[in-house]
Write a protein that holds these residues in place. Sequence first.
Motif, PDB file in Angstrom:
ATOM      1  N   LEU A 174       1.018  -1.266   0.132  1.00 40.37           N
ATOM      2  CA  LEU A 174       0.083  -0.116   0.057  1.00 40.37           C
ATOM      3  C   LEU A 174       0.835   1.394  -0.052  1.00 40.37           C
ATOM      4  CD1 LEU A 174      -2.927   1.106   0.182  1.00 40.37           C
ATOM      5  CD2 LEU A 174      -2.709   1.008   2.554  1.00 40.37           C
ATOM      6  N   LEU A 175       1.924   1.327   0.634  1.00 40.60           N
ATOM      7  CA  LEU A 175       2.886   2.633   0.674  1.00 40.60           C
ATOM      8  C   LEU A 175       3.665   2.644  -0.464  1.00 40.60           C
ATOM      9  CD1 LEU A 175       4.265   4.582   2.513  1.00 40.60           C
ATOM     10  CD2 LEU A 175       6.102   2.827   2.907  1.00 40.60           C
ATOM     11  N   LEU A 176       3.834   1.516  -1.198  1.00 43.45           N
ATOM     12  CA  LEU A 176       4.570   1.579  -2.566  1.00 43.45           C
ATOM     13  C   LEU A 176       3.674   2.219  -3.520  1.00 43.45           C
ATOM     14  CD1 LEU A 176       6.862  -1.630  -2.581  1.00 43.45           C
ATOM     15  CD2 LEU A 176       7.427   0.806  -2.367  1.00 43.45           C
ATOM     16  N   LEU A 177       2.068   1.632  -3.520  1.00 41.26           N
ATOM     17  CA  LEU A 177       1.196   2.167  -4.355  1.00 41.26           C
ATOM     18  C   LEU A 177       1.156   3.635  -4.317  1.00 41.26           C
ATOM     19  CD1 LEU A 177      -1.514  -0.487  -4.251  1.00 41.26           C
ATOM     20  CD2 LEU A 177       0.198   0.066  -6.136  1.00 41.26           C
TER      21      LEU A 177
ATOM     22  N   ALA B   5       1.866   6.650  -6.843  1.00 38.94           N
ATOM     23  CA  ALA B   5       0.794   7.287  -7.585  1.00 38.94           C
ATOM     24  C   ALA B   5       1.128   8.886  -7.077  1.00 38.94           C
ATOM     25  CB  ALA B   5      -0.342   7.116  -6.765  1.00 38.94           C
ATOM     26  N   PHE B   6       1.876   9.112  -6.213  1.00 32.84           N
ATOM     27  CA  PHE B   6       2.582  10.487  -5.905  1.00 32.84           C
ATOM     28  C   PHE B   6       3.566  10.940  -6.707  1.00 32.84           C
ATOM     29  CE2 PHE B   6       5.338  13.532  -3.790  1.00 32.84           C
ATOM     30  CZ  PHE B   6       4.547  14.246  -3.311  1.00 32.84           C
ATOM     31  N   ALA B   7       4.239   9.994  -7.281  1.00 33.42           N
ATOM     32  CA  ALA B   7       5.128  10.465  -8.243  1.00 33.42           C
ATOM     33  C   ALA B   7       4.759  10.376  -9.754  1.00 33.42           C
ATOM     34  CB  ALA B   7       6.431   8.936  -8.214  1.00 33.42           C
TER      35      ALA B   7
ATOM     36  N   TYR C   2       2.279  16.973 -13.465  1.00 38.14           N
ATOM     37  CA  TYR C   2       1.839  18.333 -12.848  1.00 38.14           C
ATOM     38  C   TYR C   2       3.287  19.036 -12.694  1.00 38.14           C
ATOM     39  CZ  TYR C   2      -2.881  17.029 -13.240  1.00 38.14           C
ATOM     40  OH  TYR C   2      -4.084  16.345 -13.660  1.00 38.14           O
ATOM     41  N   ARG C   3       4.260  18.807 -12.847  1.00 40.24           N
ATOM     42  CA  ARG C   3       5.664  19.277 -12.521  1.00 40.24           C
ATOM     43  C   ARG C   3       5.748  20.777 -12.847  1.00 40.24           C
ATOM     44  NH1 ARG C   3       7.063  15.941 -16.810  1.00 40.24           N
ATOM     45  NH2 ARG C   3       7.960  17.056 -18.518  1.00 40.24           N
ATOM     46  N   ARG C   4       5.302  21.286 -14.062  1.00 34.69           N
ATOM     47  CA  ARG C   4       5.311  22.485 -14.514  1.00 34.69           C
ATOM     48  C   ARG C   4       4.257  23.559 -13.527  1.00 34.69           C
ATOM     49  NH1 ARG C   4       5.097  21.959 -20.906  1.00 34.69           N
ATOM     50  NH2 ARG C   4       7.223  21.217 -21.134  1.00 34.69           N
ATOM     51  N   GLN C   5       3.364  23.162 -13.128  1.00 33.13           N
ATOM     52  CA  GLN C   5       2.350  23.776 -12.268  1.00 33.13           C
ATOM     53  C   GLN C   5       2.765  23.854 -11.026  1.00 33.13           C
ATOM     54  OE1 GLN C   5       1.571  21.355 -14.379  1.00 33.13           O
ATOM     55  NE2 GLN C   5      -0.145  22.168 -15.641  1.00 33.13           N
ATOM     56  N   ILE C   6       3.583  22.764 -10.343  1.00 33.84           N
ATOM     57  CA  ILE C   6       4.274  22.585  -9.154  1.00 33.84           C
ATOM     58  C   ILE C   6       5.674  23.695  -9.093  1.00 33.84           C
ATOM     59  CG2 ILE C   6       5.696  21.252  -7.351  1.00 33.84           C
ATOM     60  CD1 ILE C   6       3.809  18.801  -8.487  1.00 33.84           C
TER      61      ILE C   6
END
Length: 102
Positions: free
Chosen positions: A6-9, A13-15, A21-25
């Motif tokens: 679950l932690l790996l999932l 998902a976060f990655a 959305y790296r440009r927006q971040i």
Amino acid sequence: MKWLILLLLIVFAFALVAIRYRRQIQTGIYVWRMFRKMRQTGNTDKKSAGERQINESVNSDNIPLVRCAKCGKWIPQTKALNLRSKNFYCSYNCMETAVKVA
């Protein structure tokens, strides 16, 4: 074991979201830093303006000083409080205590 999966999932998902959305971040971080810098420069400008105002009021020699009727503190007449009399007070506390006593 199931908590590790679950932690790996969640990390995966976060990655994916971060990559998508790296440009927006990056823009959000840039805007946050800009606002922080504006706030910091705004605070220093206010301090220097306040110091200028204090220096200007200290240098003016035309304002007469009056003595507080309660505590005896000398203050400029423009900042003194008076209650329809010739008695001047330096603060509301001095005025209230003088009125209560009288």
